[in-house]
Write a protein that holds these residues in place. Sequence first.
Motif, short mmCIF file in Angstrom:
data_model
loop_
_atom_site.label_atom_id
_atom_site.label_comp_id
_atom_site.label_asym_id
_atom_site.label_seq_id
_atom_site.Cartn_x
_atom_site.Cartn_y
_atom_site.Cartn_z
N PHE A 166 1.12 -1.24 -0.12
CA PHE A 166 0.23 -0.12 -0.03
C PHE A 166 1.12 1.48 -0.16
O PHE A 166 0.66 2.42 -0.32
CB PHE A 166 -0.79 0.15 1.45
N ARG A 167 2.09 1.27 0.57
CA ARG A 167 2.59 2.65 0.82
C ARG A 167 4.62 2.81 -0.42
O ARG A 167 4.65 3.34 -1.24
CB ARG A 167 3.35 2.24 2.01
N LEU A 168 3.94 1.18 -0.85
CA LEU A 168 5.30 1.67 -2.13
C LEU A 168 4.94 1.91 -3.85
O LEU A 168 3.47 0.98 -4.01
CB LEU A 168 5.91 0.30 -2.24
N ASN A 169 5.67 2.86 -4.33
CA ASN A 169 5.30 4.13 -5.63
C ASN A 169 5.18 3.25 -7.12
O ASN A 169 6.88 4.34 -6.78
CB ASN A 169 4.05 4.62 -5.39
N VAL A 170 5.76 2.44 -7.44
CA VAL A 170 6.94 2.28 -8.58
C VAL A 170 6.38 3.05 -9.35
O VAL A 170 5.48 2.94 -10.44
CB VAL A 170 7.27 0.81 -9.13
N VAL A 171 7.69 3.83 -9.90
CA VAL A 171 7.01 5.13 -11.20
C VAL A 171 7.86 4.47 -12.66
O VAL A 171 7.52 5.57 -13.52
CB VAL A 171 7.52 6.37 -10.93
N THR A 172 9.28 3.77 -11.39
CA THR A 172 9.79 3.60 -12.84
C THR A 172 10.30 2.70 -14.16
O THR A 172 8.74 1.49 -13.75
CB THR A 172 11.87 3.16 -12.24
N GLU A 173 10.09 2.77 -15.09
CA GLU A 173 10.30 2.35 -16.21
C GLU A 173 11.38 0.92 -16.34
O GLU A 173 11.02 -0.10 -17.89
CB GLU A 173 9.79 2.89 -17.71
N PHE A 174 12.03 1.04 -15.74
CA PHE A 174 13.34 -0.22 -15.60
C PHE A 174 13.11 -1.25 -14.73
O PHE A 174 12.28 -2.13 -15.05
CB PHE A 174 14.32 0.91 -15.96
N SER A 175 13.85 -0.86 -13.66
CA SER A 175 13.20 -2.03 -12.64
C SER A 175 13.05 -1.35 -11.29
O SER A 175 13.11 -0.28 -10.64
CB SER A 175 14.41 -2.62 -12.67
N TYR A 176 12.29 -2.36 -10.76
CA TYR A 176 11.85 -1.46 -9.36
C TYR A 176 12.33 -2.32 -8.65
O TYR A 176 11.88 -1.38 -7.25
CB TYR A 176 10.00 -2.26 -9.59
N CYS A 177 13.65 -2.71 -8.31
CA CYS A 177 14.43 -2.91 -7.44
C CYS A 177 14.63 -1.86 -6.79
O CYS A 177 14.86 -1.70 -5.66
CB CYS A 177 15.47 -5.06 -7.84
N MET A 178 15.95 -1.56 -6.89
CA MET A 178 16.17 -0.51 -6.12
C MET A 178 15.12 0.68 -5.43
O MET A 178 15.04 0.94 -4.66
CB MET A 178 17.81 0.16 -7.41
#
Length: 353
Positions: A166-178
Amino acid sequence: MRLFVQIPCLNEEATLPSVIESIPKEIPGIDEIHILVIDDGSSDRTVEIARELGVKHFVFHTRNMGLARSFRDGIDYALQRGADIVVNTDGDNQYPQDRIADLVQPILNNTADIVIGDRQTKTIAHFSPFKKMMQAVGSRVVNFAAGTKLPDAASGFRAYSRESLFRLNVVTEFSYCMETIIQAGNKRLRIESVPVTTNPKTRESRLFKNIFEHMGRSGGAIMRSYVMFKPHAVFLSLAALFFLGAAIPFGRFLILTWMGIAGDHIQSLVFGSAMLVGCLLSLALIVISDMLRTNRTLVEDQLERAKAAQYAPERQIDPRVVTLDDAIRHPSLMVTPPESLTRPLPRRDSNAA
């Protein structure tokens, strides 16, 4: 307790059976285990093989959308179906799926919100010395940006609790890991590592063409996330650097003026003025970034509440107590009131005393 194991796939018909068959069928503390295959535009028999192996949950992309988008869409699917824990693994069978029970244990024990499988990269035979060194450097950089102490920040073998998602928001288009580690660290989520060993290499990575592309794109994602959460550290450093760059030529010009030979060194004033402008711009960016960070915090708080409401299980509604919101969502609850409430009131005689 419902667990979803999501597997992003792009043409993984050769390795997918090994992945699915090695996923545990039972885990102590887990009531349901579901496998979710995210087909990221595969052109082979990946989906057919998954169905033959009993997989019932799928997310389909008509074209290749990348790992970060696959992760986001898989999380959305799992949360909509009541996932309490989501484990992410890979379709190339790099990770040991039989260790999923160990991966979710800290979450079950309520000692962690996110658990990362530490691949112990120094022991991986098919990693070159240069790649091992870059993995170590990358982990140190991520740990600096996130305030964590993780040995393998790039590992994609992870378990997430429902609340952490709920608290994480992935905005990158490459890899979410970092990005997810930096977000989690700055949001004070509890992160643990579990040592694991990797399976033999089955193919080359499809995320990048070479290690230098990976370094460049990962570096950009790390810097963007770091500036997002710690803008003061970045822009104050730049302001100090520019101020120093302005102070040196200005000081030089003053000394030369005192010595009576400043006329031939006007370029010191020009360079110093440029550095001073850079310093002032950096200070202005601190103010702007602080306002943006405040706004982002408020927006993320609302987004977290929206996710909690969107993915909440349907609550039981007492038909005797129906709110306006309930009535809008469930028109069937608008039942006919009892006769005692619909009976017209007796007319009052206007001539009565």
